[in-house]
Every structure is written in structure tokens, then in C-alpha cells.
Write a protein that holds these residues in place. Structure first.
Motif, PDB file in Angstrom:
ATOM      1  N   SER A   6       0.839  -1.187   0.000  1.00  0.00           N
ATOM      2  CA  SER A   6       0.000   0.000   0.000  1.00  0.00           C
ATOM      3  C   SER A   6       0.880   1.245   0.000  1.00  0.00           C
ATOM      4  CB  SER A   6      -0.900   0.005   1.230  1.00  0.00           C
ATOM      5  OG  SER A   6      -1.637   1.193   1.267  1.00  0.00           O
ATOM      6  N   GLY A   8      -0.508   4.359  -0.317  1.00  0.00           N
ATOM      7  CA  GLY A   8      -1.355   5.496   0.027  1.00  0.00           C
ATOM      8  C   GLY A   8      -0.824   6.313   1.182  1.00  0.00           C
ATOM      9  N   LYS A   9      -0.267   5.651   2.192  1.00  0.00           N
ATOM     10  CA  LYS A   9       0.240   6.402   3.341  1.00  0.00           C
ATOM     11  C   LYS A   9       1.450   7.244   2.948  1.00  0.00           C
ATOM     12  CE  LYS A   9       3.177   2.775   5.197  1.00  0.00           C
ATOM     13  NZ  LYS A   9       3.521   1.972   6.340  1.00  0.00           N
ATOM     14  N   TYR A  10       2.261   6.760   2.003  1.00  0.00           N
ATOM     15  CA  TYR A  10       3.408   7.548   1.559  1.00  0.00           C
ATOM     16  C   TYR A  10       2.959   8.788   0.796  1.00  0.00           C
ATOM     17  CZ  TYR A  10       6.166   3.474   2.823  1.00  0.00           C
ATOM     18  OH  TYR A  10       6.745   2.440   3.512  1.00  0.00           O
ATOM     19  N   TRP A  11       1.886   8.652   0.001  1.00  0.00           N
ATOM     20  CA  TRP A  11       1.366   9.827  -0.702  1.00  0.00           C
ATOM     21  C   TRP A  11       0.767  10.827   0.276  1.00  0.00           C
ATOM     22  CZ3 TRP A  11       3.057  11.149  -5.130  1.00  0.00           C
ATOM     23  CH2 TRP A  11       3.452  10.195  -6.053  1.00  0.00           C
ATOM     24  N   LEU A  12       0.123  10.323   1.329  1.00  0.00           N
ATOM     25  CA  LEU A  12      -0.409  11.213   2.356  1.00  0.00           C
ATOM     26  C   LEU A  12       0.720  11.980   3.028  1.00  0.00           C
ATOM     27  CD1 LEU A  12      -2.754  12.238   4.115  1.00  0.00           C
ATOM     28  CD2 LEU A  12      -2.280  10.302   5.633  1.00  0.00           C
ATOM     29  N   TYR A  13       1.791  11.282   3.409  1.00  0.00           N
ATOM     30  CA  TYR A  13       2.952  11.935   4.018  1.00  0.00           C
ATOM     31  C   TYR A  13       3.593  12.931   3.055  1.00  0.00           C
ATOM     32  CZ  TYR A  13       2.785   8.349   7.666  1.00  0.00           C
ATOM     33  OH  TYR A  13       2.402   7.530   8.691  1.00  0.00           O
ATOM     34  N   PHE A  42       9.393  10.968   0.594  1.00  0.00           N
ATOM     35  CA  PHE A  42       8.070  10.375   0.470  1.00  0.00           C
ATOM     36  C   PHE A  42       7.547  10.408  -0.958  1.00  0.00           C
ATOM     37  CE2 PHE A  42       8.136  11.053   5.095  1.00  0.00           C
ATOM     38  CZ  PHE A  42       7.933   9.729   5.452  1.00  0.00           C
ATOM     39  N   LYS A  45       9.142   7.234  -2.245  1.00  0.00           N
ATOM     40  CA  LYS A  45       8.454   6.077  -1.677  1.00  0.00           C
ATOM     41  C   LYS A  45       7.059   5.930  -2.287  1.00  0.00           C
ATOM     42  CE  LYS A  45      10.676   5.439   2.754  1.00  0.00           C
ATOM     43  NZ  LYS A  45      10.668   4.003   3.030  1.00  0.00           N
ATOM     44  N   GLY A  46       6.391   7.029  -2.573  1.00  0.00           N
ATOM     45  CA  GLY A  46       5.080   6.978  -3.199  1.00  0.00           C
ATOM     46  C   GLY A  46       5.135   6.397  -4.600  1.00  0.00           C
TER      47      GLY A  46
END
Length: 50
Positions: A6, A8-13, A42, A45-46
Motif C-alpha cells: 500500500s 497510500g500512506k506515503y502519498w499522504l505523508y 516520500f 516512496k510513493g
């Protein structure tokens, strides 16, 4: 390699760090570089580059 990774958390960060970068550019221009490592890390990572 992980099959279900997943990102998604990297895009959020990334977007949180980007918001901090823009805020620093407006308010404290001389300190915007403090947010650059978070934005670059990030983003990579995204994109699953690292």
C-alpha cells in the motif's frame, strides 16, 4: 518483494510535507529547505522507487 504494497500512506505523508514546504516558503523563506528531505523521500516512496 511484497505482493500487496500500500503506497497510500506515503502519498499522504508526501502531501503533508509538501504543505509544510509551501507554508515555509511563504512564512519563513530561509527555512524552506528543512522540509525538502521529507518531500523528496516520500515522493520516491510513493512512486515505489525506494
Amino acid at each position: 518483494m511484497e505482493a500487496d504494497k500500500s503506497l497510500g500512506k506515503y502519498w499522504l505523508y508526501f502531501f503533508l510535507w509538501l504543505g509544510l514546504l509551501v507554508t515555509l516558503m511563504v512564512v519563513y523563506r530561509e527555512f524552506f529547505w528543512i522540509a525538502l528531505p521529507g518531500v523528496v523521500t516520500f515522493f520516491a516512496k510513493g512512486l515505489d522507487l525506494i
